[in-house]
Design a protein around this motif. Structure first.
Motif, PDB file in Angstrom:
ATOM      1  N   GLY A  84       0.665  -1.334  -0.024  1.00 30.65           N
ATOM      2  CA  GLY A  84       0.023  -0.143   0.156  1.00 30.65           C
ATOM      3  C   GLY A  84       0.816   1.121   0.103  1.00 30.65           C
ATOM      4  O   GLY A  84       1.856   1.381   0.697  1.00 30.65           O
ATOM      5  N   GLY A  85       0.593   2.139  -0.769  1.00 31.04           N
ATOM      6  CA  GLY A  85       1.368   3.567  -0.914  1.00 31.04           C
ATOM      7  C   GLY A  85       2.285   3.493  -1.918  1.00 31.04           C
ATOM      8  O   GLY A  85       2.754   2.508  -2.414  1.00 31.04           O
ATOM      9  N   PRO A  86       2.605   4.690  -2.186  1.00 29.21           N
ATOM     10  CA  PRO A  86       3.532   5.026  -3.426  1.00 29.21           C
ATOM     11  C   PRO A  86       5.001   4.649  -2.964  1.00 29.21           C
ATOM     12  O   PRO A  86       5.955   3.966  -4.108  1.00 29.21           O
ATOM     13  CB  PRO A  86       3.574   6.476  -3.756  1.00 29.21           C
ATOM     14  CG  PRO A  86       2.282   6.965  -3.164  1.00 29.21           C
ATOM     15  CD  PRO A  86       1.938   6.183  -1.873  1.00 29.21           C
ATOM     16  N   THR A 127      -9.088   1.857  -9.922  1.00 29.30           N
ATOM     17  CA  THR A 127     -10.141   2.004  -8.827  1.00 29.30           C
ATOM     18  C   THR A 127     -10.144   3.675  -8.773  1.00 29.30           C
ATOM     19  O   THR A 127     -11.038   4.142  -8.253  1.00 29.30           O
ATOM     20  CB  THR A 127      -9.791   1.236  -7.475  1.00 29.30           C
ATOM     21  OG1 THR A 127      -8.584   1.736  -7.123  1.00 29.30           O
ATOM     22  CG2 THR A 127      -9.758  -0.133  -7.522  1.00 29.30           C
ATOM     23  N   HIS A 128      -8.827   4.195  -8.623  1.00 31.49           N
ATOM     24  CA  HIS A 128      -8.686   5.577  -8.541  1.00 31.49           C
ATOM     25  C   HIS A 128      -7.404   5.990  -8.946  1.00 31.49           C
ATOM     26  O   HIS A 128      -6.678   5.313  -9.353  1.00 31.49           O
ATOM     27  CB  HIS A 128      -9.032   6.099  -7.146  1.00 31.49           C
ATOM     28  CG  HIS A 128      -8.185   5.480  -6.101  1.00 31.49           C
ATOM     29  ND1 HIS A 128      -7.807   4.085  -5.570  1.00 31.49           N
ATOM     30  CD2 HIS A 128      -7.113   6.256  -5.404  1.00 31.49           C
ATOM     31  CE1 HIS A 128      -6.996   4.106  -4.746  1.00 31.49           C
ATOM     32  NE2 HIS A 128      -6.564   5.126  -4.488  1.00 31.49           N
ATOM     33  N   LEU A 129      -7.201   7.553  -9.019  1.00 34.97           N
ATOM     34  CA  LEU A 129      -5.889   7.846  -9.570  1.00 34.97           C
ATOM     35  C   LEU A 129      -4.701   8.320  -8.801  1.00 34.97           C
ATOM     36  O   LEU A 129      -3.919   9.055  -9.195  1.00 34.97           O
ATOM     37  CB  LEU A 129      -6.352   9.023 -10.690  1.00 34.97           C
ATOM     38  CG  LEU A 129      -7.474   8.563 -11.784  1.00 34.97           C
ATOM     39  CD1 LEU A 129      -7.456   9.635 -12.696  1.00 34.97           C
ATOM     40  CD2 LEU A 129      -7.031   7.158 -12.506  1.00 34.97           C
ATOM     41  N   SER A 180      -1.199   7.736  -7.271  1.00 37.00           N
ATOM     42  CA  SER A 180       0.074   7.086  -8.290  1.00 37.00           C
ATOM     43  C   SER A 180       0.342   5.551  -7.784  1.00 37.00           C
ATOM     44  O   SER A 180       0.900   4.749  -8.711  1.00 37.00           O
ATOM     45  CB  SER A 180       1.195   8.157  -8.014  1.00 37.00           C
ATOM     46  OG  SER A 180       1.511   7.943  -6.501  1.00 37.00           O
ATOM     47  N   ASP A 181       0.075   5.243  -6.607  1.00 33.74           N
ATOM     48  CA  ASP A 181       0.312   3.986  -6.334  1.00 33.74           C
ATOM     49  C   ASP A 181      -0.407   2.835  -7.062  1.00 33.74           C
ATOM     50  O   ASP A 181      -0.524   1.464  -6.825  1.00 33.74           O
ATOM     51  CB  ASP A 181       0.518   3.502  -4.720  1.00 33.74           C
ATOM     52  CG  ASP A 181      -1.027   4.011  -3.998  1.00 33.74           C
ATOM     53  OD1 ASP A 181      -1.173   5.146  -4.628  1.00 33.74           O
ATOM     54  OD2 ASP A 181      -1.148   3.255  -3.090  1.00 33.74           O
ATOM     55  N   HIS A 182      -1.576   3.299  -7.748  1.00 28.39           N
ATOM     56  CA  HIS A 182      -2.589   2.349  -8.295  1.00 28.39           C
ATOM     57  C   HIS A 182      -2.347   2.543 -10.041  1.00 28.39           C
ATOM     58  O   HIS A 182      -3.066   1.754 -10.802  1.00 28.39           O
ATOM     59  CB  HIS A 182      -4.023   2.676  -7.956  1.00 28.39           C
ATOM     60  CG  HIS A 182      -4.013   2.372  -6.353  1.00 28.39           C
ATOM     61  ND1 HIS A 182      -4.977   1.580  -5.945  1.00 28.39           N
ATOM     62  CD2 HIS A 182      -3.553   3.032  -5.375  1.00 28.39           C
ATOM     63  CE1 HIS A 182      -4.966   1.417  -4.705  1.00 28.39           C
ATOM     64  NE2 HIS A 182      -4.195   2.571  -4.335  1.00 28.39           N
ATOM     65  N   THR A 183      -1.723   3.963 -10.239  1.00 25.68           N
ATOM     66  CA  THR A 183      -1.732   3.988 -11.892  1.00 25.68           C
ATOM     67  C   THR A 183      -0.126   3.976 -12.257  1.00 25.68           C
ATOM     68  O   THR A 183      -0.172   4.139 -13.755  1.00 25.68           O
ATOM     69  CB  THR A 183      -2.252   5.341 -11.878  1.00 25.68           C
ATOM     70  OG1 THR A 183      -1.531   6.447 -11.089  1.00 25.68           O
ATOM     71  CG2 THR A 183      -3.574   5.299 -11.688  1.00 25.68           C
ATOM     72  N   GLY A 238     -10.384  -1.563  -3.674  1.00 25.15           N
ATOM     73  CA  GLY A 238      -9.639  -0.099  -3.932  1.00 25.15           C
ATOM     74  C   GLY A 238      -9.174   0.307  -2.536  1.00 25.15           C
ATOM     75  O   GLY A 238      -9.228  -0.246  -1.536  1.00 25.15           O
ATOM     76  N   ASP A 239      -8.878   1.594  -2.367  1.00 25.44           N
ATOM     77  CA  ASP A 239      -8.495   2.255  -1.243  1.00 25.44           C
ATOM     78  C   ASP A 239      -9.757   2.840  -0.544  1.00 25.44           C
ATOM     79  O   ASP A 239     -10.619   3.470  -1.385  1.00 25.44           O
ATOM     80  CB  ASP A 239      -7.709   3.419  -1.557  1.00 25.44           C
ATOM     81  CG  ASP A 239      -6.212   2.921  -1.848  1.00 25.44           C
ATOM     82  OD1 ASP A 239      -6.168   1.729  -2.012  1.00 25.44           O
ATOM     83  OD2 ASP A 239      -5.288   3.512  -1.853  1.00 25.44           O
ATOM     84  N   THR A 240     -10.090   2.510   0.828  1.00 28.07           N
ATOM     85  CA  THR A 240     -11.318   2.976   1.047  1.00 28.07           C
ATOM     86  C   THR A 240     -11.380   2.982   2.802  1.00 28.07           C
ATOM     87  O   THR A 240     -10.758   2.089   3.260  1.00 28.07           O
ATOM     88  CB  THR A 240     -12.436   2.103   0.780  1.00 28.07           C
ATOM     89  OG1 THR A 240     -13.701   2.592   1.254  1.00 28.07           O
ATOM     90  CG2 THR A 240     -12.385   0.548   1.276  1.00 28.07           C
ATOM     91  N   SER A 266      -5.034  -6.854   1.272  1.00 31.54           N
ATOM     92  CA  SER A 266      -3.896  -6.662   0.326  1.00 31.54           C
ATOM     93  C   SER A 266      -3.758  -4.866   0.593  1.00 31.54           C
ATOM     94  O   SER A 266      -4.313  -4.483   1.343  1.00 31.54           O
ATOM     95  CB  SER A 266      -4.253  -7.027  -1.162  1.00 31.54           C
ATOM     96  OG  SER A 266      -3.218  -6.598  -1.905  1.00 31.54           O
ATOM     97  N   HIS A 267      -3.112  -4.506  -0.432  1.00 33.65           N
ATOM     98  CA  HIS A 267      -2.625  -3.096  -0.389  1.00 33.65           C
ATOM     99  C   HIS A 267      -2.269  -2.728   1.233  1.00 33.65           C
ATOM    100  O   HIS A 267      -2.786  -2.087   1.918  1.00 33.65           O
ATOM    101  CB  HIS A 267      -4.155  -2.357  -0.826  1.00 33.65           C
ATOM    102  CG  HIS A 267      -3.494  -0.672  -0.655  1.00 33.65           C
ATOM    103  ND1 HIS A 267      -3.512   0.087   0.222  1.00 33.65           N
ATOM    104  CD2 HIS A 267      -3.449   0.213  -1.825  1.00 33.65           C
ATOM    105  CE1 HIS A 267      -3.282   1.370  -0.068  1.00 33.65           C
ATOM    106  NE2 HIS A 267      -3.290   1.331  -1.520  1.00 33.65           N
ATOM    107  N   LEU A 268      -1.287  -3.655   1.626  1.00 28.24           N
ATOM    108  CA  LEU A 268      -1.081  -3.598   3.194  1.00 28.24           C
ATOM    109  C   LEU A 268      -0.096  -2.250   3.710  1.00 28.24           C
ATOM    110  O   LEU A 268       0.935  -1.668   2.934  1.00 28.24           O
ATOM    111  CB  LEU A 268       0.026  -4.785   3.483  1.00 28.24           C
ATOM    112  CG  LEU A 268      -0.860  -6.141   2.842  1.00 28.24           C
ATOM    113  CD1 LEU A 268       0.063  -7.372   3.248  1.00 28.24           C
ATOM    114  CD2 LEU A 268      -2.217  -6.350   3.881  1.00 28.24           C
TER     115      LEU A 268
HETATM  116 ZN   LIG Z   1      -3.307   3.066  -2.290  1.00 27.71          ZN
END
Ligand SMILES: [Zn+2]
Ligand SMILES: [Zn+2]
Length: 377
Positions: A70-72, A120-122, A124-127, A265-267, A331-333
């Protein structure tokens, strides 16, 4: 239903197939006629892809975790957040964090099977690795085009002094990335190699229906899931989730003949996730361990921010139980670094969370390249 976690774990990438390796004489021959290393590598990739295309189509449904951090900031232990869902031999990638495309290949997935990418969203760690898929495929002809679904622009103005104007949605982000790499594409095309990378993606911007009453100020109202796309293999629905300043941010649900999978996603915790994930076979959910961050001495304001935009691991059992899912995968730990919180520490937190909520389904700690077969209950 899902198999036991032990049965799902695929530790390490598949070994390269020896017969697909180029022979020395072929290298010498190509070198003698001036073919560059890049083109040679592309030809190799194409050869491997052809071999993969000839492989029998795998029936059924599975999820492969490509990256679980999780995170950039980059980590050695985990790649950036990205997951792949494979149904009837077609693969859909959900989020494209750091290393997504490399992990896709390392997982043994074929680029020619890539049927769609969902963002899921924009953040940077997802795109960050999204445009790698068309850009690094453009010289090979591996796939003609793939569908991309991601947030549309919400109308806010950029806060980036060096990049003023409206904030780009997925279509503009794609177009700008293509422009950023135009030198490479031009140099290849000048030698009659490759395609326009942007021609390899068909971007669909996802916005919530007006009836949801969502806006920048009300980013995740209680709402019904809405259909994003439906094919013969899969129906994808989405719902808005609360994730700080981000709008829109989505969770996606994939319903297939073989089972159903939801990606949060992130929530922050939200009834919308419970609604979207109702009776899903697998819920891939983000997780932060706030107690660990507190022990690390993070300032209270930062802790409060993390709590407001993410979901503490202690709540995952309750979410899984409320949604009545069969299995939850964390996930996205955050923190994803095992030096800060070990896998054993994560396992204990997940186990405690399930116990407290009396959740009797599966609780799996996500790890990179873990393959999870999914079966309908
Ligand atoms: Zn994220
Ligand atoms: Zn995010």
């Amino acid at each position: 239903m899902c198999d036991s976690p032990e049965a799902k774990t695929q530790s390490g990438p598949p070994q390269p197939v020896a017969e697909n390796r180029p022979t020395m004489s072929r290298r010498r021959l190509l070198g003698a006629i001036g073919v560059s290393a890049t083109v040679l590598a592309s030809a190799d990739l194409l050869a491997r892809e052809s071999a993969a295309q000839a492989a029998p189509v795998t029936a059924g449904l599975s999820v492969t975790l490509l990256g679980t951090n999780g995170g950039p900031p980059p980590l050695a232990a985990r790649f950036g957040i990205s997951s792949a869902l494979t149904v009837n031999g077609k693969t859909y990638v959900i989020d494209c964090g750091r290393g997504s495309m490399s992990q896709y290949v390392r997982a043994g997935l074929s680029l020619s099977s890539l049927a769609g990418i969902f963002l899921t969203h924009l953040h940077s760690d997802h795109t960050v690795d999204y445009f790698s898929f068309p850009l690094l495929s453009a010289t090979t002809g591996v796939f003609q085009s793939t569908e991309v679904y991601g947030p549309g622009p919400a109308g806010e103005q950029s806060l980036v002094p060096s990049a003023p104007g409206p904030v780009p949605g997925t279509a503009a982000m794609t177009s700008l990335a293509n422009q950023a790499f135009a030198a490479s594409t031009t140099f290849f095309k000048a030698e009659n190699i490759g395609a326009d990378p942007a021609s390899l993606v068909n971007v669909h911007e996802v916005m919530p229906p007006a009836s949801a009453g969502a806006s920048l100020g009300t980013p995740a109202p209680a709402m019904a899931p809405f259909t994003v796309v439906e094919t013969s293999d899969v129906k994808v629905t989405a719902i808005l989730v609360p994730h700080g300043a981000v709008y829109p941010a989505y969770a996606y649900r994939f319903d297939t003949d073989h089972g159903s999978v939801v990606f949060s996603g992130d929530t922050a915790p939200t009834p919308n996730i419970i609604r979207l994930a109702h009776r899903a076979d697998l819920l891939v959910h983000e997780a932060v361990d706030l107690a660990t961050y507190e022990q690390l001495g993070l300032p209270p304001a930062l802790l409060a921010h993390l709590q407001a935009v993410h979901t503490d691991v202690s709540l995952l059992g309750q979410i899984a139980a409320s949604a009545r899912v069969k299995t939850l995968v964390a996930s996205h730990l955050g923190p994803g670094d095992p030096a800060i919180l070990s896998d054993a520490g994560w396992q204990q937190a997940l186990s405690d969370s399930a116990h407290q909520a009396d959740f009797r389904g599966g609780m799996i700690l996500g790890e990179d390249l873990m393959k999870i077969p999914v079966r309908q209950r």
